[in-house]
Design an enzyme around this catalytic site. Structure first.
Site, PDB file in Angstrom:
ATOM      1  CB  SER A 261      -0.938   0.023   1.200  1.00  0.00           C
ATOM      2  OG  SER A 261      -1.874  -1.011   1.077  1.00  0.00           O
TER       3      SER A 261
ATOM      4  CG  HIS B  78      -2.187   1.887   7.724  1.00  0.00           C
ATOM      5  ND1 HIS B  78      -2.658   1.166   6.661  1.00  0.00           N
ATOM      6  CD2 HIS B  78      -1.495   1.024   8.497  1.00  0.00           C
ATOM      7  CE1 HIS B  78      -2.271  -0.098   6.782  1.00  0.00           C
ATOM      8  NE2 HIS B  78      -1.563  -0.208   7.881  1.00  0.00           N
TER       9      HIS B  78
ATOM     10  CG  HIS C  11      -1.092  -6.808  -1.027  1.00  0.00           C
ATOM     11  ND1 HIS C  11      -0.345  -5.671  -0.870  1.00  0.00           N
ATOM     12  CD2 HIS C  11      -1.841  -6.930   0.106  1.00  0.00           C
ATOM     13  CE1 HIS C  11      -0.624  -5.119   0.309  1.00  0.00           C
ATOM     14  NE2 HIS C  11      -1.518  -5.870   0.914  1.00  0.00           N
TER      15      HIS C  11
HETATM   16 ZN    ZN Z   1      -2.368  -5.215   2.664  1.00  0.00          ZN
END
Ligand code: ZN
Ligand code: NAG
Ligand code: NAG
Ligand code: NAG
Length: 540
Positions: free
Chosen positions: A128, A191, A474
């Site tokens: 991410s 995050h 992922h």
């Molecule tokens: Zn993730």
């Protein structure tokens, strides 16, 4: 002696928690097998990706003109893969009593859809952080890094200080144009995804000073992500910051309103610092930590609003208390109302961040439910904003490895079993995973019948998987992009993920590069056409 050891163990546990993320192990394992080709050195520079994205903008925009976007919202479904969309819309329809497959998520009705390629400079499959750097700053980067180009290896503080490596996000581009900016997320506001709107960090895990030190870096040189949000631009200028993550803003000796301790070891209380900054600037502001206070702020409309509703991430929608905790749609609505006061417009980032976490745990139902929550937030925004001046873009950062498989009959419970059984007569789920913690050891060479399990059909039941891993991974497949509003057609087709902020900036006439407003010489705006006519009439 035993208590001493116990304390040490607990401390070690807390430190480990502070510096790593169980969903995204720091070192996923050594590279095995052949690596083909070599990465072009050019890819390590920001200008390579900026040039490539601008070429994409030029190619797609052509000599198109038309209205520019005053407001831009980027909605990000973290880990919202294409199978997640298909399964979530089916669940949405089935909850309403229909067969389900024909249902539509709110953004699936948008006039344009496209696909984005999510790989990062040193990774076939994105995390991410590198993907947020692509879709917010317009540059592909290394896995685990935020807001810096690929010249910065993960965790290398000194490399991240090179001015040429440091990137600006589209939120900063909007602010530089006199518009407002803000962020909303269901994860910690520090995050990876939301952090790329305001931070530059060689490691996404540097959410507090303790985790910077844990990697041997100096927080004086490389301030942690929470500190950057409160004390540096552009974070300091954000009018709205809504999400979770109180612990990253509080010192370890301070217990927050709901009983959790902070993670900071520098003794700083950044929530207090946020307040004193606003007092010093003589602006109205409010800090809130529960739904009731949020709704009060929605009535009083301070100039600046920060809401941190949990110590860490917000709880999953299906497991939370909707009377004390705000929904993503409510957060989005309040953020839009806050930002809409600027006549020049705004940029807002809204993340459904826990689709990803649910998938990592193989919680298919929770992942779909979080997707439906994002759809509700988009729907709320579409009601509040006019299609003629507000560009809404919905996408994901990367895929996951949930598959929608088997030959279930039309209208079958999407959370149930596929048609038939495996070769051994054992049923299997329509939604299952290639890997993750949901692995069940085979018994006498056969898969176990997971539908006989006690927790089967409970919200935190894990679907079955092939490869046992502590956290599901992922996926490297392309992700969908949906767009509505000025210049939406730019987002059709297939392109690199880092083109997305350049396309949004083109449509909004902000940031570096091409702008639709600069194409205005090609088409004469109606108003100047009218004034020319009037001139002609008067001159006769
Ligand atoms: Zn993730
Ligand atoms: C960090 O980056 C600097 C500057 O780019 C480089 O000289 C140094 O070798 C790197 N350090 C490590 C540990 O990779
Ligand atoms: C602070 O702002 C208020 C309201 O805008 C204004 O009346 C007041 O004069 C300002 N105070 C200072 C010290 O600038
Ligand atoms: C926020 O305030 C507006 C205007 O009063 C109201 O229409 C809206 O319902 C409020 N939103 C929430 C989430 O309460």
């Amino acid at each position: 002696m035993y208590t001493g050891m116990f304390t040490a163990l607990v401390l070690a546990g807390v430190l480990a928690l502070a510096s790593t993320d169980s969903y995204h192990p720091d070192e996923p394992g050594s590279v095995r097998g052949t690596v083909r080709g070599t990465v072009q050195r050019d890819e390590l520079s920001a200008s390579f990706w900026q040039g490539q994205a601008q070429a994409t903008v030029k190619r797609r925009a052509g000599s198109e003109t038309g209205p520019a976007a005053r407001n831009v919202i980027l909605f990000l479904g973290d880990g919202m893969s294409v199978p997640t969309l298909a399964a979530a819309r089916t669940l949405l329809g089935q909850r309403r009593g229909y067969t389900g497959e024909e249902a539509e998520l709110s953004f699936e009705t948008f006039p344009t859809s496209g696909l984005s390629k999510t790989y990062c400079v040193n990774a076939q499959v994105a995390d991410s952080a590198c993907s947020a750097t692509a879709y917010l700053c317009g540059v592909k980067a290394n896995q685990g890094t935020l807001g810096v180009s690929a010249s910065v290896p993960r965790s290398n503080c000194s490399a991240s200080l090179d001015p040429a490596a440091r990137l600006q996000s589209i939120a900063a581009w909007a602010l530089a144009d006199g518009r407002d900016a803000g962020l909303v997320t269901t994860t910690r506001v520090t995050h990876a995804s939301p952090a790329a709107t305001y931070a530059r960090a060689a490691n996404r895990n540097w959410e507090n000073d303790a985790s910077v030190r844990a990697d041997g870096a100096d927080p004086q040189q490389c301030p942690d992500i929470a500190t950057q949000l409160i004390t540096e631009d552009p974070g300091r200028q954000f009018k709205v910051i809504l999400g979770g993550g109180r612990r990253e803003f509080l010192p370890s000796h301070v217990v927050d309103e709901e009983g959790s301790s902070g993670t900071r070891t520098d003794g700083r209380n950044l929530i207090e610092e946020w307040r004193s900054d606003k007092i010093e600037r003589n602006v109205t502001h409010s800090y809130v930590w529960n739904r009731e206070q949020l709704l009060r702020a929605n009535a009083t409309m301070p100039e600046y609003l920060m809401g941190l509703f949990e110590s860490s991430h917000l709880r999953y929608n299906m497991l939370t208390n909707p009377t004390t905790e705000p929904s993503l749609a409510e957060l989005t609505e309040v953020a839009i109302r806050m930002l809409q006061r600027n006549n020049k417009g705004f940029f807002l980032f809204v993340e459904g961040g826990r689709i990803d976490h649910a998938h990592h745990s193989n919680y298919a139902e929770l992942a779909l439910d979080e997707t439906i929550e994002l759809s509700a937030a988009v729907s709320r925004a579409a009601e509040l904003l006019d299609e003629t001046d507000s560009l809404l873009v919905v996408t994901a950062d990367h895929a996951h490895v949930m598959s929608f498989n088997g030959y279930a009959a039309r209208g079958s419970n999407v959370l149930g079993t596929a048609r038939g059984t495996d070769r051994d007569g054992v049923p299997y789920m329509t939604l299952s995973y290639t890997n993750g913690p949901g692995f069940r050891a085979h018994v006498e060479g056969k898969r176990v019948d997971v539908t006989k399990e006690e927790k089967y059909e409970s919200k935190e039941w894990r679907s079955h998987v092939d490869v046992p891993l502590s956290s599901e991974t992922h996926g490297g497949d392309d992700v969908a992009v949906f767009a509505r509003g000025p210049q939406h057609a730019l987002f059709s087709g297939l392109y690199e993920q880092n083109a997305i902020p350049h396309l949004m900036a083109y449509a909004a006439c902000i940031g570096p590069g091409e702008h639709v407003c600069n194409n205005a010489h090609i088409v004469i705006p109606l108003s100047s056409l009218l004034s020319s006519l009037i001139l002609i009439i008067f001159c006769r």
